[in-house]
Write an enzyme that holds these catalytic residues in place. Structure first.
Site: not given
Ligand SMILES: [Zn+2]
Length: 847
Positions: A271-273, A306
């Site tokens: 997840m690209e937080n 990401e």
């Molecule tokens: Zn993605």
């Protein structure tokens, strides 16, 4: 349109900055929170509506710019995941500060603010807490305006046990020890202006690498204690890709640091937080010495993907969830570019053909959908994380890039990002930017691919000194209807004539068109380079010419020929013998992807064929693959490319399982025994093949050995390799053990649904697995993450008999899945395609 409004917040009050303080309790699995949100009230209001789910709101007040404080009260609306904050007086327009005290639970559903555990070296279970907010689960951690367009600045403070590590999106500016409590207060800097779904906080025991400078910021990799030695590879590709993207986008990395964090329980891949990217362990932690090339590539892919999002997604974000495809397709496309630049010998764009083919498989169904479609409810957004969003999306971007030229395409991307940074954009904004920088009809071209479902079959036949091309939608199931759907199709042509090679690119916009050459061609390749998202159907004459000139085709072009012919076979457009005769010409191939599509078709056939015909299939596999294994041998040769080492493993695996070749099985068992004594004595790229063959022929003692190895594994790759291999054992009592394992709590819920899918796809186990699924459906829904249910159900494509198909249909009519109902519909249609195919292949093999 009143209906839509239910899911969208009013814009009479807009957040600017959140000051968020959270105190998680890792023994009680709860947390307490306080937030101060700076808001702009754009029109006088008595109520404020925002999102909250599974939270209790204890105290609410609003402080006006003049210092006056008004008390409010919260009314929760669990069904719509909202809270209405009501105040005794009208709130005038202007700036204000909203103060809320609240509490919540650290849930076990792998979304929102959730709990995870891992085993320490001493065998003790240790807790940690992490977040997963996309698409709409930030509201489970703090009351917020949980919509991507309502961007704000986030300043996070975490109060945690002194010995724990706390991570959030921005760097730490201060840590204060809270005397006498055993706790510390960790204060983070302000984030950039961003969407709520990108906020993250992680609390637990972690070990970090030293920071390296990447894209101008410090980059670190975090893992739970004992796994730090598996971080080197991720750090390398993390740095390489971040540097690559800051050059490609021509914008510095937007955060003030970047942490890549491996979380033991994780529902998706990563997840690209912003500044605090979370991963499942297999996608980040890897032992460079032991892992196969494919396992390393997966880590490289996910990390690059990401990192690409830090700009595309985080700095510029879609306005609403209908634009999700742009985020994901673009990150997938960029991941390929970065990995290809980092390891050109991996030929990443060649292996992308496998992803493209997977998207075409789903997109050839009547139950497909357009890449972009209107989204109202949050559940619909959650259902968009599929092969059409990622792989089809990335494929059409690649097709566009190749049509426009790589530099012109990149320039348009730069314009788009600069124009919308720190803000939100829609698909149309990207086409504006690309049209500006290329003067090509990008919008019309792309609209035909983004807003229409499916793709065309381009039919080619000789016509005078050239060819006639025509387009018609490709479908696996023919229902006699004629579609007038048209696409703007970039056609990449290469033809061979007596005086040389002719290359030509054109845009097919009409249903039919003829192309004249200077000289009559001997052979023609349509979709040269393989970048087009379409299939090609050659006339018999042209196909025969190509078969006689295979040495003129690149690997990707040969892949296309095999894959398109296989699809045409499944669709009943050509007969089994046409496919088999083509495959027979590929026996000498050394290309991984061509073999992968052939091996994939054999596995599909194994599911389709009746029991008494499987021996015929095994025999064919032995005839085709046996000589290839002979040529490749069982160990790495000097100067061999890594891709060929991987291919050797794939060939051995299919020969020893589907091919049932006894010498191969014997040899694999011997080598596996040697591997157990001295892992380094065996080429790591054939280890998965040995594991697959031992499972396929496995006894109870093999099973117990695999189970132990899964439990005691020291790398995430080894753990999943032995776990998922348990699905391939074929003895009835071992099948039952695996089924039980899928729901008895021993396997993390991030993996259990995929273990179960494997059992459904095991021919010997599928009937048992299906009964088990019906009997334990409610339990599975309760235990597994929401996003995994429809993915698990992909296993039903293995239930290929008319009776089972009918039963499956009836079951899902009575038990609809909440998230991913579209995917389920697609699995059902794939099953229907397989059943239709069964008859044709049966007749062929008996005839
Ligand atoms: Zn993605």
């Amino acid at each position: 349109m009143a209906q839509d409004k239910l899911y969208r917040l009013p814009t009479s009050v807009i957040p600017q900055r959140y000051e968020l303080k959270l105190t998680p309790d890792l023994t009680r699995w709860t947390f307490a929170g306080q937030e101060k949100i700076s808001v702009t009230i754009t029109e006088p209001a008595r109520d404020i509506l925002l999102n909250a789910a599974e939270l209790e709101l204890h105290r609410v007040s609003l402080k006006h710019a003049d210092g006056k404080i008004v008390q409010g009260r919260a009314i929760l609306d669990p069904e719509n995941e909202r809270a209405k904050l009501s105040f005794a007086e009208i709130l005038p327009a202007g700036r204000a500060e909203l103060l809320i005290e609240f509490s919540g639970i650290l849930n076990d559903k792998l979304h929102g603010f959730y709990r995870s555990t891992y085993k320490r070296a001493d065998g003790q279970d240790q807790p940690l807490a992490s977040t997963q907010f996309e698409s709409t689960d930030a509201r489970r951690a703090f009351p917020c305006w949980d919509e991507p367009a309502l961007k704000a600045v986030f300043q996070v403070t975490l109060v945690v046990d002194e010995k724990l590590t706390a991570i959030s999106n921005a760097r730490i500016i201060r840590e204060t020890h809270l005397d006498g409590t055993g706790k510390k207060e960790v204060i983070f800097a302000d984030s950039i202006k961003m969407s709520t779904y990108l906020v993250a906080f992680i609390v637990g025991e972690f070990e970090a690498t030293e920071a390296v400078s990447a894209g101008g910021a410090p980059l670190r990799v975090y893992a739970v204690p004992g796994k730090k030695l598996l971080t080197r590879f991720a750090l390398d590709i993390g740095k390489a890709s971040l540097d690559y993207f800051s050059r490609y986008y021509d914008i510095p990395y937007p955060g003030d640091k970047l942490d890549l964090i491996a979380i033991p329980d994780f529902a998706s891949g990563a997840m690209e937080n912003l500044g605090a990217i979370t991963f499942r362990e297999t996608a980040l932690l890897v032992d460079v010495e032991k892992a196969t090339r494919a396992e390393l590539e997966r880590v490289a892919d996910v990390v690059s993907h990401e990192n690409a999002h830090m700009w595309f997604g985080d700095l510029v974000t879609m306005k609403w969830w209908n634009g999700l495809w742009l985020n994901e397709a673009f990150a997938t496309f960029m991941e390929m570019l970065a990995v290809d630049a980092w390891r050109p010998d991996w030929r990443r764009w060649d292996s992308f053909t496998i992803s493209r083919a997977a998207a075409m498989q789903v997109d050839g169904l009547k139950s497909t959908r357009p890449i972009e479609f209107p989204v109202e409810r949050p559940e619909e957004a959650a259902g968009m994380f599929d092969v059409l969003t990622y792989e089809k999306g990335a494929s059409v971007l690649r097709m566009l890039e190749q049509y426009l030229g790589a530099d012109a395409f990149r320039d348009g991307i730069r314009v788009y990002l600069k124009r919308h940074q720190y803000g939100n954009a829609e698909t149309t904004d990207l086409w504006d930017a690309l049209e500006n920088s290329t003067a090509q009809p990008v919008r019309t071209l792309m609209d035909s691919w983004i807003f229409q479902p499916g793709y065309p079959l381009i039919t080619v036949e000789k016509h005078g000194r050239g060819v006639r091309l025509s387009q018609q939608i490709f479908r696996y199931l023919q229902d006699g209807s004629i579609s007038d759907q048209r696409w703007y199709v970039p056609i990449f042509l290469r033809a061979g004539s007596k005086s040389g090679i002719i290359e030509q690119t054109l845009l097919l916009t009409e249903q039919e068109r003829t192309v004249e050459f200077e000289e009559s061609p001997e052979w023609v390749v349509v979709n040269a380079g393989g970048h087009g998202f379409y299939r090609v159907g050659y006339s018999h004459q042209l196909l025969d010419a190509l078969k006689g000139s295979l040495d003129q085709l690149s690997s990707v072009e040969k892949f296309g020929l095999v894959n398109d012919t296989w699809a045409a076979t499944l669709a009943g457009l050509v007969g089994p013998s046409d496919y088999l005769s083509l495959v027979d010409l590929m026996g000498e191939e050394r290309d991984l992807n061509i073999w992968a599509t052939i091996i994939g078709s054999c596995h599909q056939l194994e599911r389709i064929l009746a029991e008494d015909q499987c021996a015929r299939l095994s025999q064919r596999v032995r005839m085709l693959v046996g000589p290839a294994v002979e040529r490749f041998g069982w160990s790495t040769k000097d100067g061999e490319r890594e891709l060929e080492s991987q291919l050797r493993g794939d060939l051995i695996a299919v020969l020893g399982t589907l091919g049932e070749e006894q010498n191969c099985q014997q040899r694999a068992r011997e080598l596996f025994a040697r591997y157990e004594k001295a892992p380094n004595a065996i080429d790591r790229n054939i280890v998965p093949a040995l594991v697959a063959i031992v499972a396929h022929t496995g006894t109870i003692s093999d099973y117990e050995n695999f189970y132990r190895r899964f439990k005691d594994a020291t790398t995430p790759q080894e753990e999943t390799r032995f776990l998922f291999a348990l699905a391939n054992f074929r003895e009835p009592e071992l099948i039952e053990r695996t089924l039980d394992l899928a729901i008895n709590g021993e396997v993390r819920t991030q993996n259990a649904p995929y273990l179960f899918r494997g059992v459904l796809l095991n021919r010997k186990a599928r009937a048992k697995a299906w009964s088990f699924m019906k009997a334990h459906w409610e339990e599975m829904l309760r235990q597994y993450p929401d996003n995994s249910i429809s993915r698990m159900c992909e296993g039903i494509v293995g239930l290929v008999t008319p009776e089972l198909e009918k039963e499956v249909r009836e079951f899902f009519a009575a038990h609809p899945v909440k998230q991913g109902s579209k995917q389920l519909e697609q699995h059902l249609e794939r099953l229907q395609v397989a059943v239709a195919c069964q008859k044709r292949w049966t007749d062929f093999l008996r005839g």
